[in-house]
Design a protein around this motif. Structure first.
Motif, PDB file in Angstrom:
ATOM      1  N   UNK A 304      -6.606 -13.913   3.542  1.00  0.00           N
ATOM      2  CA  UNK A 304      -6.271 -13.314   2.243  1.00  0.00           C
ATOM      3  C   UNK A 304      -7.095 -12.053   2.008  1.00  0.00           C
ATOM      4  N   UNK A 305      -8.389 -12.114   2.354  1.00  0.00           N
ATOM      5  CA  UNK A 305      -9.257 -10.954   2.182  1.00  0.00           C
ATOM      6  C   UNK A 305      -8.762  -9.801   3.059  1.00  0.00           C
ATOM      7  N   UNK A 306      -8.435 -10.126   4.313  1.00  0.00           N
ATOM      8  CA  UNK A 306      -7.962  -9.088   5.231  1.00  0.00           C
ATOM      9  C   UNK A 306      -6.670  -8.454   4.714  1.00  0.00           C
ATOM     10  N   UNK A 307      -5.790  -9.298   4.185  1.00  0.00           N
ATOM     11  CA  UNK A 307      -4.535  -8.765   3.626  1.00  0.00           C
ATOM     12  C   UNK A 307      -4.836  -7.774   2.500  1.00  0.00           C
ATOM     13  N   UNK A 308      -5.698  -8.177   1.576  1.00  0.00           N
ATOM     14  CA  UNK A 308      -6.005  -7.315   0.429  1.00  0.00           C
ATOM     15  C   UNK A 308      -6.633  -6.008   0.889  1.00  0.00           C
ATOM     16  N   UNK A 309      -7.501  -6.102   1.912  1.00  0.00           N
ATOM     17  CA  UNK A 309      -8.178  -4.886   2.390  1.00  0.00           C
ATOM     18  C   UNK A 309      -7.194  -3.946   3.080  1.00  0.00           C
ATOM     19  N   UNK A 310      -6.269  -4.523   3.848  1.00  0.00           N
ATOM     20  CA  UNK A 310      -5.278  -3.662   4.508  1.00  0.00           C
ATOM     21  C   UNK A 310      -4.463  -2.925   3.441  1.00  0.00           C
ATOM     22  N   UNK A 311      -4.080  -3.645   2.407  1.00  0.00           N
ATOM     23  CA  UNK A 311      -3.322  -2.983   1.330  1.00  0.00           C
ATOM     24  C   UNK A 311      -4.147  -1.888   0.676  1.00  0.00           C
ATOM     25  N   UNK A 312      -5.449  -2.149   0.490  1.00  0.00           N
ATOM     26  CA  UNK A 312      -6.309  -1.141  -0.136  1.00  0.00           C
ATOM     27  C   UNK A 312      -6.401   0.096   0.746  1.00  0.00           C
ATOM     28  N   UNK A 313      -6.554  -0.120   2.073  1.00  0.00           N
ATOM     29  CA  UNK A 313      -6.614   1.006   3.000  1.00  0.00           C
ATOM     30  C   UNK A 313      -5.341   1.829   2.922  1.00  0.00           C
ATOM     31  N   UNK A 314      -4.232   1.119   2.852  1.00  0.00           N
ATOM     32  CA  UNK A 314      -2.944   1.809   2.807  1.00  0.00           C
ATOM     33  C   UNK A 314      -2.822   2.607   1.509  1.00  0.00           C
ATOM     34  N   UNK A 315      -3.241   1.997   0.416  1.00  0.00           N
ATOM     35  CA  UNK A 315      -3.165   2.692  -0.880  1.00  0.00           C
ATOM     36  C   UNK A 315      -3.974   3.982  -0.834  1.00  0.00           C
ATOM     37  N   UNK A 316      -5.141   3.909  -0.205  1.00  0.00           N
ATOM     38  CA  UNK A 316      -6.012   5.082  -0.138  1.00  0.00           C
ATOM     39  C   UNK A 316      -5.387   6.209   0.666  1.00  0.00           C
ATOM     40  N   UNK A 317      -4.579   5.857   1.656  1.00  0.00           N
ATOM     41  CA  UNK A 317      -4.016   6.896   2.532  1.00  0.00           C
ATOM     42  C   UNK A 317      -2.577   7.242   2.198  1.00  0.00           C
ATOM     43  N   UNK A 318      -2.072   6.693   1.088  1.00  0.00           N
ATOM     44  CA  UNK A 318      -0.684   6.973   0.746  1.00  0.00           C
ATOM     45  C   UNK A 318      -0.475   8.469   0.540  1.00  0.00           C
ATOM     46  N   UNK A 319       0.633   8.977   1.078  1.00  0.00           N
ATOM     47  CA  UNK A 319       0.914  10.409   0.952  1.00  0.00           C
ATOM     48  C   UNK A 319       2.274  10.602   0.295  1.00  0.00           C
ATOM     49  N   UNK A 320       2.463  11.777  -0.297  1.00  0.00           N
ATOM     50  CA  UNK A 320       3.792  12.100  -0.817  1.00  0.00           C
ATOM     51  C   UNK A 320       4.571  12.800   0.274  1.00  0.00           C
ATOM     52  N   UNK A 321       5.756  13.324  -0.070  1.00  0.00           N
ATOM     53  CA  UNK A 321       6.618  13.868   0.975  1.00  0.00           C
ATOM     54  C   UNK A 321       5.990  15.095   1.645  1.00  0.00           C
ATOM     55  N   UNK A 322       5.046  15.760   0.974  1.00  0.00           N
ATOM     56  CA  UNK A 322       4.398  16.921   1.594  1.00  0.00           C
ATOM     57  C   UNK A 322       3.194  16.536   2.442  1.00  0.00           C
ATOM     58  N   UNK A 323       2.928  15.254   2.515  1.00  0.00           N
ATOM     59  CA  UNK A 323       1.766  14.834   3.293  1.00  0.00           C
ATOM     60  C   UNK A 323       0.477  14.914   2.504  1.00  0.00           C
ATOM     61  N   UNK A 324       0.577  15.101   1.186  1.00  0.00           N
ATOM     62  CA  UNK A 324      -0.644  15.180   0.367  1.00  0.00           C
ATOM     63  C   UNK A 324      -1.069  13.757  -0.008  1.00  0.00           C
TER      64      UNK A 324
END
Lengths: 476, 539
Positions: A304-324
């Motif tokens: 469960x912890x690993x799942x939450x952390x992976x989601x957090x990592x993904x949230x941090x690196x989320x980009x819009x269509x311009x890659x920002x």
């Protein structure tokens, strides 16, 4: 023939510089993949519903050190990813890496933000012995080497090319070498700070110095400070104290994570000369570590912890269509809270939003300064573990030569991709991440890469061959 | 009647050692008004004026002049601001917690209110961001105006220096060609010329560097307008973030909402189980159990609140008393034995002399290792479990770090009590002891009827010193052990290195001082209560 080879190398370096100065697209063209493989864009995703795990423990305490790369833990808490898994997590600042590790081993903390070298060193018994494992790499890159204003001026005297407001990068330690020698001639040794004997920073600053022929000192059985034969002496200073120690003149330079390099620029006490992105592009930095006993006792909680952390990592690196990167400003604001990193928002924002000030007049775009998810960043690579083991051997922290099989066995003791993959599979099923974002079929070793400041090639499968290629340090 | 009140008041003032209040009482009873006014001036007005003078000096002289690259000494106003920001942080965390626990109509009403506030704050955020951009732009142009001429001067000087240097070097090189061999005098002259060139070079460089330094100073200057704009931006952004979090705690992440969701899941799973057949029934049953368990956990779950300064203060006080009582429990019996028997005293003297000067910094790591050896896994150990379930004390989570801090306090503070107790017991009036002998009192009655009562004033004087020492030691111990408390707060703030961290640490200076003062007054009261007139321990 020789000439052609050299030219090719030059060209490669040139493209490497292109990457550093921000042209992301150029990285794709790099002939030697390995540092930039995996997804480069992480579009927002509409999550589904979290499947409940049968948690063994639901009130957890995680430790962290006040550095921006603790972000995945903070984000997982503040954005409710832990709560989605049914976890109530308390996040507690630790004064230094040693106390943090001791608290994890003593059971006061369930898990913590750790230096990549820490689980490995603890497991092989360098320093405090304890079996620590990791199923999640928290980030790539994120460190810098800063020297004091006076050393920077002396380097500029040596190499006038540096004496501009925007000198060419990467800056090698070549210009530092004569400075070091003049210090030695006066019977003094340059003092530099790093954060922990088994920290990425220690290996990076050693790598950087040694790549220009400056000997950073060896660890031996009797010299556990790592200063034998040193031309530059390295010592441990906790990250938040680096700027103050530099200003006080106890050290003339340091290697540390953010925000402590930007702090030196803001306060005008030092100049960051290089980042670890230039020393080794997309190098692994922090991991999330727990004791093996804890993971064995609480397998579902671990998932469960690993799942939450992976989601957090993904949230941090989320980009819009311009890659920002779209979420980094919010993340910087959260991290600047005094119970988290606590530094001024302005300082944290710089590196988190993809900018880095090398001097007040030298602001550069560094979109990959902190990588939390793309390039398969969160996967716990065996090859990362092997690299740290090679450096521990190179500098004598591992006192005897070991066979190749030992390196692989030790890396497998610490890095647990099986847990990571299980957690990732659940997230894919729940719709929180995309199938393509995880290297499902990998054998745990990244492809060979030569994206180092000295251009040497590292293949995680052949640690001994890698060791043999160094001029300074143990070669076997 | 009035006289009785007066005597009661004077007695209270005497016992609490708040002597400066005495003239007020006497003045109220019109007792020698001249003398009383003089005393009020002496004991109230003068200290008050000194405090005010201290604040003025701090605000006008010290804080504007103490500036390092790492920060500047905050003014009293900034420190007051830090107090309110610390309070706001604690208040917000409390709100978040109650938002998590809110239910029913209260939750809905609150949610509506907070959402309205959140909507209203939108323009403020934009305005604050714009404010920062404007202030930055203004700062940049103002600085550019000052830097540009300097930069031009520096560039010109550099260029000039370069040209001149080349010319001079060339001239010297030309001269070198003509230098006759064997003419020592000419060579000496030439050597001096080269040396002169070196000196000239250094002075030129120094001139250029001086301008460069001026530029750097300007670059490093902090514009108060920008700082103010940044503060506004931070305040607004933090408020926005807090409101967002409260909305979350009131909606998706609210306990009642989660319980309702969990209940729905349980119902769903039960329905699925009712209609499941074959092996599917087993899986469905397992599912029912797991969602029910989750529901039960959610029902009692709490908000993981970070430690606030108030919590840290309370925990520190608890810790200092834990250490103080532990230390006294060791020191008083040993002190009595030392006082009673010279042999015992001489047997212990080496240990007392050896351990007394040891610093808390040394005791702490040792105490940490010992305490974590006794409690290998705090989550499961019976002692910590028992402590965590106690009323009142349970929420402070007594862990090995706490115990180590308390033990350090005990080890550093017990000496004063021990030595004073020994002295008190040893200096019991011989006549009293002779009376005891005549009365043929046994050891215990002699101890409790004669020795202890007459040594109590000195014992309490020792305890008072011990508590003071313990409080000083505790801050250092917490700082090192990262046991949640004021010491850890200071260390965290130091580590933060934010622009307001310095001010927050100054707040702690006053808190620590005030609590230390309070503890001392409490001990004084005890000491006065056990003392009698003329006793050496009467303060």
């Amino acid at each position: 023939m020789d000439m052609a080879k050299r030219l090719a190398k030059k060209a490669q370096q040139y493209i490497g510089i292109g990457c550093a100065s921000g042209a992301l697209a150029m990285c794709v063209l790099m002939p030697t993949a390995g540092y930039a493989f995996g997804p480069e864009q992480v579009p927002a995703i509409e999550g589904g519903e979290t499947e409940y795990l049968d948690l063994e423990k639901d009130e957890l305490k995680f430790g962290f050190i006040k550095l921006t790369d603790c972000a995945p833990i903070v984000i997982a808490k503040e954005k409710g990813f832990f709560a989605d898994e049914g976890l109530a997590v308390e996040v507690i600042a630790q004064p230094n890496w040693k106390t943090l590790l001791d608290n994890v081993i003593a059971g006061e903390l369930d898990g913590a933000h750790m230096l990549s070298g820490q689980p490995i060193a603890a497991t092989i018994g360098f320093g405090t012995k304890a079996h620590i494992i990791t199923a999640f790499t928290m980030d790539l890159n994120g460190n810098g080497i800063t020297v004091s204003n006076s050393i920077w001026e002396q380097m500029q005297d040596v190499d006038p090319a540096l004496d501009t407001s925007q000198p060419d990068h990467p800056i090698k330690a070549d210009a530092l070498k004569p400075v070091v020698q003049s210090y030695l001639a006066e019977g003094k040794k340059l003092q530099m700070g790093m954060v922990f004997p088994v920290s990425t920073h220690n290996y990076e600053i050693r790598y950087w110095l040694a790549a220009s022929g400056i000997h950073p000192g060896m660890y031996t059985e009797t010299d556990i400070g790592g200063r034998s034969d040193a031309e530059v002496e390295l010592s441990v200073t906790p990250p938040p104290m680096m700027p103050a120690t530099l200003e006080a003149g106890n050290i003339q330079g340091y290697c540390v994570g953010e925000p402590w390099n930007q702090q030196a620029v803001t306060k005008g006490i030092g100049v960051p000369v290089t980042t670890n992105y230039d020393i080794w592009q997309n190098n692994p930095e922090k991991v999330f570590g727990v004791t093996k006993a804890w993971a064995d006792e609480n397998p579902n909680t671990m998932l469960a912890v690993t799942k939450a952390l992976i989601r957090a990592g993904r949230w941090l690196d989320e980009t819009d269509s311009d890659g920002k990167l779209v979420n980094r400003e919010e993340a910087a604001r959260l991290l600047s809270r005094s119970d988290y990193v606590g530094a001024d928002y302005d300082v944290i924002k710089n590196s988190m939003t993809g900018y880095f000030y090398f001097q007040k007049t030298d602001k550069r775009s560094m979109p990959d300064f902190n990588v939390f998810y793309k390039y398969y960043a969160t996967y716990p690579w065996y090859s990362d573990g092997v690299w740290f083991l090679t450096q521990m051997r190179r500098w004598g922290q591992i006192t005897e030569a070991k066979p190749e099989a030992w390196y692989h066995a030790m890396a497998k003791e610490v890095y647990k991709p099986e847990i990571y993959l299980q957690a990732a599979r659940m997230l894919v099923d729940e719709g929180y991440i995309a199938e393509s974002e995880i290297p499902w079929d990998s054998d745990g070793y990244k492809p060979a890469t030569d994206a180092f400041i000295d251009g040497k090639t590292y293949d995680g499968k052949k640690p001994l061959a890698y060791l043999a290629g160094f001029e300074i340090g143990h070669q076997e | 009647m009035l006289i009785k009140i007066k005597h009661a008041l004077l007695k209270v003032i005497d016992v609490t050692a708040l002597g400066f209040l005495e003239p007020y009482v006497r003045l109220a009873y019109r007792e020698e008004p001249d003398v009383q006014v003089k005393k009020i001036v002496q004991f109230s007005l003068v200290p008050l004026l000194m405090v005010i003078a201290g604040l003025v000096v701090w605000a006008l002289v010290i804080s504007p002049n103490v500036k390092t690259k790492s920060g500047e000494l905050p003014s009293p106003g900034v420190v007051a601001g830090a107090v309110s920001s610390l309070h706001a942080f604690a208040a917000r965390e409390n709100e978040k917690e109650s938002a998590y626990l809110a239910t029913g109509e209260k939750r809905e009403a609150w949610l509506a209110k907070v959402e309205a506030e959140l909507a209203a704050i939108g323009p403020d955020v934009t305005a604050a961001n714009q404010g920062v951009l404007d202030a930055r732009a203004a700062e940049a142009s103002a600085k550019a105006k000052r830097i540009d001429p300097l930069q031009a001067e520096e560039d010109a000087l550099k260029a000039q220096y370069k040209d001149e240097r080349k010319a001079k070097e060339l001239a010297l090189k030309e001269e070198a060609k003509l230098l006759p061999v064997g003419d020592a005098e000419a060579r000496q002259v030439y050597l001096e010329k080269v040396a002169a060139l070196e000196v000239w070079r250094d002075t030129q460089k120094a001139r250029i560097d001086a301008i460069g330094d001026q530029i750097k100073v300007i670059q490093n200057e902090k514009d108060p307008a920008v700082l103010a704009a940044l503060n506004v931006q931070t305040a607004v952004a933090e408020r926005e973030q807090y409101l967002k979090k409260v909305v979350e705690q009131l909606s998706d992440n609210n306990r009642a909402v989660k319980v309702a969701e969990g209940q729905a899941k349980v119902d769903e799973a039960k329905a699925a189980f009712a209609s499941a057949q074959g092996t599917g029934a087993y899986l469905a049953a397992k599912k029912v159990i797991s969602v029910e368990e989750r529901l039960a956990k959610t029902t009692v779950s709490g908000y993981a609140k970070p430690a606030t300064l108030y919590f840290q203060i309370k925990r520190s006080v608890l810790c200092v008393f834990a250490g103080f009582f532990l230390g006294s429990a060791i020191a008083i019996p040993i002190g009595i034995l030392c006082g009673l028997s010279k042999t015992f005293m001489s047997a212990l003297t080496p240990f007392i002399a050896l351990f007394k000067p040891v610093s808390p910094i040394v005791w702490l790591p040792i105490a940490l290792i010992v305490s974590s050896a006794f409690i290998p896994d705090p989550d499961k150990h019976w002692f910590t479990q028992w402590m965590w379930n106690l009323p009142w004390i349970g929420k402070y989570e007594i862990n090995p770090a706490f115990m180590a801090s308390a033990a350090t306090v005990a080890l550093c503070s017990l000496w004063a009590t021990m030595v004073n107790t020994a002295l008190g017991v040893a200096s019991v009036d011989k006549d009293h002891l002779n009376v005891a002998k005549v009365l043929r009192l046994g050891f215990w009655s002699r101890l409790f009827k004669i020795v202890l009562p007459s040594s109590l004033p000195l014992v309490f004087a020792g305890l008072r010193i011990s508590l003071g020492v313990g409080w000083m030691v505790l801050i250092a111990a917490e700082l090192l052990s990262s046991s949640e408390g004021i010491g850890k707060f200071v260390w965290d703030q130091f580590n933060n290195g934010a622009s307001d961290s310095f001010a927050k640490m100054m707040v702690v200076v006053f808190i620590v001082g005030a609590i230390g003062l309070l503890l001392d007054r409490i001990m004084v009261v005890f000491q006065r209560l056990v003392s009698f007139e003329g006793s050496i321990a009467a303060v």
